[in-house]
Design a protein around this motif. Sequence first.
Motif, short mmCIF file in Angstrom:
data_model
loop_
_atom_site.label_atom_id
_atom_site.label_comp_id
_atom_site.label_asym_id
_atom_site.label_seq_id
_atom_site.Cartn_x
_atom_site.Cartn_y
_atom_site.Cartn_z
N PHE A 298 0.83 -1.20 0.00
CA PHE A 298 0.00 0.00 0.00
C PHE A 298 0.87 1.25 0.00
O PHE A 298 0.63 2.20 -0.75
CB PHE A 298 -0.93 -0.05 1.22
CG PHE A 298 -1.61 1.25 1.53
CD1 PHE A 298 -2.68 1.67 0.74
CD2 PHE A 298 -1.21 2.03 2.60
CE1 PHE A 298 -3.31 2.86 1.03
CE2 PHE A 298 -1.84 3.21 2.88
CZ PHE A 298 -2.89 3.64 2.09
N LEU A 299 1.91 1.25 0.84
CA LEU A 299 2.78 2.42 0.94
C LEU A 299 3.54 2.66 -0.36
O LEU A 299 3.63 3.79 -0.83
CB LEU A 299 3.78 2.24 2.09
CG LEU A 299 3.21 2.38 3.48
CD1 LEU A 299 4.26 2.03 4.52
CD2 LEU A 299 2.70 3.80 3.72
N TRP A 300 4.08 1.60 -0.94
CA TRP A 300 4.86 1.75 -2.16
C TRP A 300 3.99 2.18 -3.33
O TRP A 300 4.42 2.95 -4.18
CB TRP A 300 5.57 0.44 -2.50
CG TRP A 300 6.74 0.16 -1.61
CD1 TRP A 300 7.23 0.99 -0.64
CD2 TRP A 300 7.57 -1.00 -1.59
NE1 TRP A 300 8.30 0.41 -0.02
CE2 TRP A 300 8.54 -0.81 -0.58
CE3 TRP A 300 7.58 -2.18 -2.32
CZ2 TRP A 300 9.50 -1.76 -0.30
CZ3 TRP A 300 8.55 -3.12 -2.04
CH2 TRP A 300 9.51 -2.92 -1.04
N SER A 301 2.77 1.65 -3.35
CA SER A 301 1.90 1.96 -4.49
C SER A 301 1.58 3.45 -4.50
O SER A 301 1.16 4.00 -5.51
CB SER A 301 0.61 1.15 -4.41
OG SER A 301 -0.19 1.65 -3.36
N ASP A 302 1.76 4.08 -3.34
CA ASP A 302 1.42 5.48 -3.20
C ASP A 302 2.58 6.41 -3.56
O ASP A 302 2.41 7.61 -3.65
CB ASP A 302 1.04 5.70 -1.73
CG ASP A 302 -0.09 6.68 -1.59
OD1 ASP A 302 -0.84 6.81 -2.58
OD2 ASP A 302 -0.24 7.29 -0.53
N SER A 303 3.78 5.83 -3.77
CA SER A 303 4.96 6.67 -3.98
C SER A 303 5.07 7.07 -5.45
O SER A 303 4.61 6.37 -6.34
CB SER A 303 6.22 5.91 -3.57
OG SER A 303 6.08 5.49 -2.24
N SER B 104 6.81 1.46 -8.85
CA SER B 104 5.74 0.70 -9.49
C SER B 104 6.12 -0.77 -9.65
O SER B 104 5.36 -1.67 -9.32
CB SER B 104 5.42 1.37 -10.82
OG SER B 104 4.98 0.43 -11.74
N THR C 15 6.27 -2.46 -6.26
CA THR C 15 4.93 -2.78 -5.74
C THR C 15 4.44 -4.08 -6.34
O THR C 15 3.99 -4.98 -5.62
CB THR C 15 3.96 -1.64 -6.11
OG1 THR C 15 4.51 -0.41 -5.66
CG2 THR C 15 2.61 -1.85 -5.48
#
Lengths: 259, 453
Positions: B410-415, B421, B424
């Motif tokens: 969730f955190l990485w998908s938001d970066s 990408s 994630t």
Amino acid sequence: MSDKKAEPYIKFRCKDVRVHYGQNEALHGIDIEIPDNGVTAFIGPSGCGKSTFLRVFNRMNDTIEGARVSGSILMDGEDIYDKNLDPVLLRARVGMVFQKPNPFPKSIYDNVAYGPKIHGLTTSKAEMDHLVEKSLKRAGLWAEVKDRLKSPGTGLSGGQQQRLVIARAIAVSPEVILMDEPASALDPIATAKLEALIDELKERYCIVIVTHSMAQAARISDKTAFFHMGDLVEFGPTEMIFTNPGNSRTQDYITGRTG
Amino acid sequence: MSQIENPETKSKKKKNRKSGKKPHKMTSLHNSEAALLRLKKRRAKEGRFILWGRLAIGFAVASLMWLLFSLVGTGYTAFTQHFITLDVKLEASILDPTDIRDPEKLRAANYRRLIQTSMQAQIEGVTDRKEKRALFNLVSASGATNYVRQKVYKNPNLVGQTLTVTVPTSDEVDQLLKGYIDRETPEARRKVSNQQIEWIDELVDRGVIKPKFNTIFFTGTDSRDPELAGIASAVVGSLMLLSVAFILAFPIGVGAAIYLDEFAPKNKWTDLIEININNLAAVPSIVFGLLGLAVFLNFFGMPRSAPLVGGMVLALRAFPTITIATRAALRSVSPSITNGALSVGASHVQAVFHHKLPLAAPGILTGTIIGMAQVLGETAPLLMIGMVAFVTEIPTSVMEPASALPVQIFLWSDSAERAWSERTSAAIIILLLVLITMNGFAIWLRNKLEKRR
């Protein structure tokens, strides 16, 4: 052992036994005296209450939700529905064989050893081996299974399974064996074997058998009770019930006009 | 209509029987024209249903395939990463001008200078400050400096020597070489300048920059820099969560099921409890997170972000699943077995534990593993109890702050950076692999236990 007295000892004395399932009364006051050492057969059409009555003797009705038993049932003069009597001990004294063979999904040995193990009847492995062998011999199964005691009991044929279940019951040294239509799932040959076994067992145990087959009742039982619509209609020596019934309802049933 | 045809068909039947002609040509109640028509309709209905079923299966398989292909397609590149090999001269004049080899001083020294110098050694003729900075940006700044710093800190005798190091390139270089940054994009809108591209191509040609298997992704923890980020702390956190949830939910779930099914009196209260347990399975998981926040954190003052609290919350999530599965498994055991046990004088508890439970075990274990799989994929309740922390260390106890795989995803998908990408997707692949393994284990276990029956 086989000395038959003129006046047989009475194992069960039942007075005004009624069984209710919820609001529904399944048995309407049964009075009966069941003799020791011998075969007593319960016959009657489906739904007449004969199986329900059989389950009164080892309190298996206790396990049915909403079932209530009233009246007095004395075994050797002792009330088996006494609050202080643990049904676990009663069932060790009153074994049961069911309609469908129900061996545990374990080895033949473990099936027979289970009862003695939970009651702590043996103290050593050798003693248990001996008890298992004795029980299987009495149930007439030893010769067929002695080489495969470790194989699963469920792998046996229907008739063998039923005899295994009898061995399982015998292993805890009961006084009474209840049989609920034990041959109804068996073929004629297995049935004949089972009947021969019952004939042997009656020397040692008080046997009460529920059966659909009147011929079977006539063949194996000493006394027969005819149930109809929750009533005990007639009870007497088997020859009398089948040759000279005192009640017209019995007559109709055994001659095939009802049931 | 069939009744009207009756007299006629009967007479025909008789005729046919006498003449002994092919019997299937007879017309009767069941093979008249009308009957054949009815049959055709019935068959058509069946055909339509089968078609519908196949379409549904096809759609499901296609969706799954599409999901897998898109995940693997974007994720697989994260399993390799480009590394640059540099000769770093550990000059004493920069690292330790006072020459006393104090480890703490060595630690605080200017490693950036060293890396910059070694980069300039690779590309000749870079003199301009701006160009120097652009050149340094090709290498993972904190990755390279920290790597060299750790080496020197551990072994101060290295000072003065030349150390050959292989460190990750910056994520932009990696993305460019993987083809994610389009070289055709005008320079102003591109993260990598034309000059940098020239250098990168030269370094690749000379074999200084090479792709390698990305071990950092498996051993690293969360990081601000994508090239240094890994899932290790999240995996450990997830394992801790699973353990805590299992230890709590399994005995409670199975115990509740056995008691409710076998021993509880059947009355309004137990009915109410039963309904509530079933409803609990349908409660949105974030509600459990709120409960955990209110009860465990605020009331009991337990530590934030800790796998212990997360596991407790997820145990609440898993236990209704386990209870429902256990009850279904218990009910599927034939009552004749229980009767058999009771009839030789087993007590109710003995009948249940000696006979019913072993037979129900495959179902119970399957339910438990499905419950655990749910726990593993659960994200929302963890957000509520603060397990969204930026965790850069692998937790060593359930009381320490930890992350979890789905939260990490969730955190990485938001970066923002492009490099996140693929990471994630790669993390999702790992999560799915773990889930597939768990489910496979459940199936294997069930088959094994069922054979034993």
